[in-house]
Design a protein around this motif. Sequence first.
Motif, PDB file in Angstrom:
ATOM      1  N   ASN A   1      -4.280  -6.805  -3.290  1.00 26.66           N
ATOM      2  CA  ASN A   1      -5.192  -7.510  -2.375  1.00 26.66           C
ATOM      3  C   ASN A   1      -6.502  -7.924  -3.049  1.00 26.66           C
ATOM      4  O   ASN A   1      -7.397  -8.455  -2.418  1.00 26.66           O
ATOM      5  CB  ASN A   1      -5.471  -6.646  -1.142  1.00 26.66           C
ATOM      6  CG  ASN A   1      -6.127  -5.324  -1.502  1.00 26.66           C
ATOM      7  OD1 ASN A   1      -6.603  -5.145  -2.625  1.00 26.66           O
ATOM      8  ND2 ASN A   1      -6.157  -4.401  -0.549  1.00 26.66           N
TER       9      ASN A   1
ATOM     10  N   SER B   1      -8.838  -5.983  -4.393  1.00 29.83           N
ATOM     11  CA  SER B   1      -9.886  -4.960  -4.509  1.00 29.83           C
ATOM     12  C   SER B   1      -9.571  -4.039  -5.691  1.00 29.83           C
ATOM     13  O   SER B   1      -8.433  -3.975  -6.150  1.00 29.83           O
ATOM     14  CB  SER B   1      -9.991  -4.162  -3.211  1.00 29.83           C
ATOM     15  OG  SER B   1      -8.885  -3.303  -3.091  1.00 29.83           O
TER      16      SER B   1
ATOM     17  N   PRO C   1       0.824  -1.216   0.000  1.00 34.55           N
ATOM     18  CA  PRO C   1       0.000   0.000   0.000  1.00 34.55           C
ATOM     19  C   PRO C   1       0.859   1.267   0.000  1.00 34.55           C
ATOM     20  O   PRO C   1       0.517   2.248  -0.642  1.00 34.55           O
ATOM     21  CB  PRO C   1      -0.811  -0.136   1.288  1.00 34.55           C
ATOM     22  CG  PRO C   1      -0.935  -1.606   1.484  1.00 34.55           C
ATOM     23  CD  PRO C   1       0.366  -2.187   0.994  1.00 34.55           C
TER      24      PRO C   1
ATOM     25  N   TYR D   1      -5.917  -4.099  -7.357  1.00 32.04           N
ATOM     26  CA  TYR D   1      -4.796  -3.997  -6.426  1.00 32.04           C
ATOM     27  C   TYR D   1      -4.285  -5.388  -6.040  1.00 32.04           C
ATOM     28  O   TYR D   1      -4.977  -6.386  -6.219  1.00 32.04           O
ATOM     29  CB  TYR D   1      -5.249  -3.244  -5.169  1.00 32.04           C
ATOM     30  CG  TYR D   1      -5.446  -1.761  -5.376  1.00 32.04           C
ATOM     31  CD1 TYR D   1      -4.451  -0.967  -5.940  1.00 32.04           C
ATOM     32  CD2 TYR D   1      -6.647  -1.146  -5.002  1.00 32.04           C
ATOM     33  CE1 TYR D   1      -4.641   0.392  -6.127  1.00 32.04           C
ATOM     34  CE2 TYR D   1      -6.842   0.221  -5.191  1.00 32.04           C
ATOM     35  CZ  TYR D   1      -5.829   0.975  -5.751  1.00 32.04           C
ATOM     36  OH  TYR D   1      -6.010   2.321  -5.939  1.00 32.04           O
TER      37      TYR D   1
ATOM     38  N   LEU E   1       2.159   1.937  -3.389  1.00 33.27           N
ATOM     39  CA  LEU E   1       1.086   2.355  -4.286  1.00 33.27           C
ATOM     40  C   LEU E   1       0.495   3.704  -3.910  1.00 33.27           C
ATOM     41  O   LEU E   1      -0.301   4.259  -4.652  1.00 33.27           O
ATOM     42  CB  LEU E   1      -0.027   1.299  -4.285  1.00 33.27           C
ATOM     43  CG  LEU E   1       0.365  -0.070  -4.848  1.00 33.27           C
ATOM     44  CD1 LEU E   1      -0.743  -1.081  -4.623  1.00 33.27           C
ATOM     45  CD2 LEU E   1       0.677   0.031  -6.332  1.00 33.27           C
TER      46      LEU E   1
HETATM   47  C1  LIG Z   1      -6.467  -3.039  -0.884  1.00 38.51           C
HETATM   48  O1  LIG Z   1      -5.313  -2.303  -1.294  1.00 38.51           O
HETATM   49  C2  LIG Z   1      -5.602  -0.928  -1.641  1.00 38.51           C
HETATM   50  C3  LIG Z   1      -4.321  -0.321  -2.195  1.00 38.51           C
HETATM   51  O2  LIG Z   1      -3.235  -0.559  -1.373  1.00 38.51           O
HETATM   52  C4  LIG Z   1      -6.135  -0.210  -0.430  1.00 38.51           C
HETATM   53  O3  LIG Z   1      -6.413   1.140  -0.789  1.00 38.51           O
HETATM   54  C5  LIG Z   1      -7.402  -0.918   0.018  1.00 38.51           C
HETATM   55  O4  LIG Z   1      -7.872  -0.300   1.191  1.00 38.51           O
HETATM   56  C6  LIG Z   1      -7.142  -2.390   0.298  1.00 38.51           C
HETATM   57  N1  LIG Z   1      -8.430  -3.047   0.549  1.00 38.51           N
HETATM   58  C7  LIG Z   1      -8.609  -3.884   1.544  1.00 38.51           C
HETATM   59  C8  LIG Z   1      -9.972  -4.479   1.661  1.00 38.51           C
HETATM   60  O5  LIG Z   1      -7.703  -4.166   2.322  1.00 38.51           O
END
Ligand SMILES: *[C@@H]1O[C@H](CO)[C@@H](O)[C@H](O)[C@H]1NC(C)=O
Length: 298
Positions: free
Chosen positions: A267, A269, A250, A265, A253
């Motif tokens: 993860n 999402s 994160p 992403y 990014l």
């Molecule tokens: C998934 O990763 C994005 C980018 O790093 C982040 O903004 C988002 O909150 C994350 N979502 C979850 C469900 O962890």
Amino acid sequence: MVNTTASSSKPSACLSWSRVLLSACLPLVLGVFTIVFTMQQNSISIANREQDRRQAIELRQQVMYDAYIKEISKLLLNPSFNRSNRQQLNYIGFKTIDVLRHLNKIQKRDVILFLYNHELIRRDKPENQRVILKGADLTDVHFIRSNSMDCDLRNISLMSVLGSNIVFERCDLNYAVFENAYMVGAKFIGSLMEGVIFNKANLADAIFDGNNMYIVKFLHAILINAKFLGIKPVSADFTNADLLNSDLTPKDLSATTHTFSNTRYPNGSFSVVSNTQLIVDGGAEQRVSLLSLLNYTN
Ligand SMILES: *[C@@H]1O[C@H](CO)[C@@H](O)[C@H](O)[C@H]1NC(C)=O
Ligand SMILES: *[C@@H]1O[C@H](CO)[C@@H](O)[C@H](O)[C@H]1NC(C)=O
Ligand SMILES: *[C@@H]1O[C@H](CO)[C@@H](O)[C@H](O)[C@H]1NC(C)=O
């Protein structure tokens, strides 16, 4: 008495027994020897045949490589060669794609360097002066800077090539184009990669290790399981890219200079869907053209 007869008859019994054994053993030993010898001869001749086969393939590859270089050089030197003539460029393209299928990794690399040095696969040349290498087999080819190779491939255009496990190490790849290329498991190591275009490339399982990646475009690129070791990309465009399970954190990014739109992403999402992208991809264009058609007919 009993003792002496026993002791006197024992050696002779022994002797005759060993004679029997020996006479029985000799054919057996000979037989075993013959079998072992034959097996050894067989494996030697198999190895010889394998070596002959390899030499024949190597010879054939060398002949094909030499013929290709000779023919294309002749064509390029011919006064009637015209860099903007699509037919002539396509001929070079077909010949290249065909010969690459048969060559070894080093020869494949040298064919690409040959075309690059003759300015036939350069992004900084107009598109009508570029040889199209769609589907060219560059699987496993290694471009590695060494004493005998400088690996300056600035502005190289390798659009739509098949390059799984391709390796670029300590190369100058600034402004290179790998659009639409299939580069699963590719490795980019310690290279200069400013302004590189990877749009629509398949870079699943690719490794980017210690490259200078500045303003790199990954539009619609597949980056599933990709690893970015050492230096992270700066100002990358990940519009419509798939970063699932890539190792970008994160924090990596979060840089505001990156572009995300419809990006998946690491993860799983998705980034916020951008409206402009929807207009481009979501049939809105059709509506627009329909509207203009209506306007036109009105
Ligand atoms: C998934 O990763 C994005 C980018 O790093 C982040 O903004 C988002 O909150 C994350 N979502 C979850 C469900 O962890
Ligand atoms: C080269 O080919 C292009 C496209 O076919 C043509 O427009 C151009 O006039 C040709 N140039 C020469 C020098 O023949
Ligand atoms: C690469 O392309 C740029 C323009 O796009 C040009 O200025 C530069 O000289 C080129 N470099 C090489 C080594 O071809």
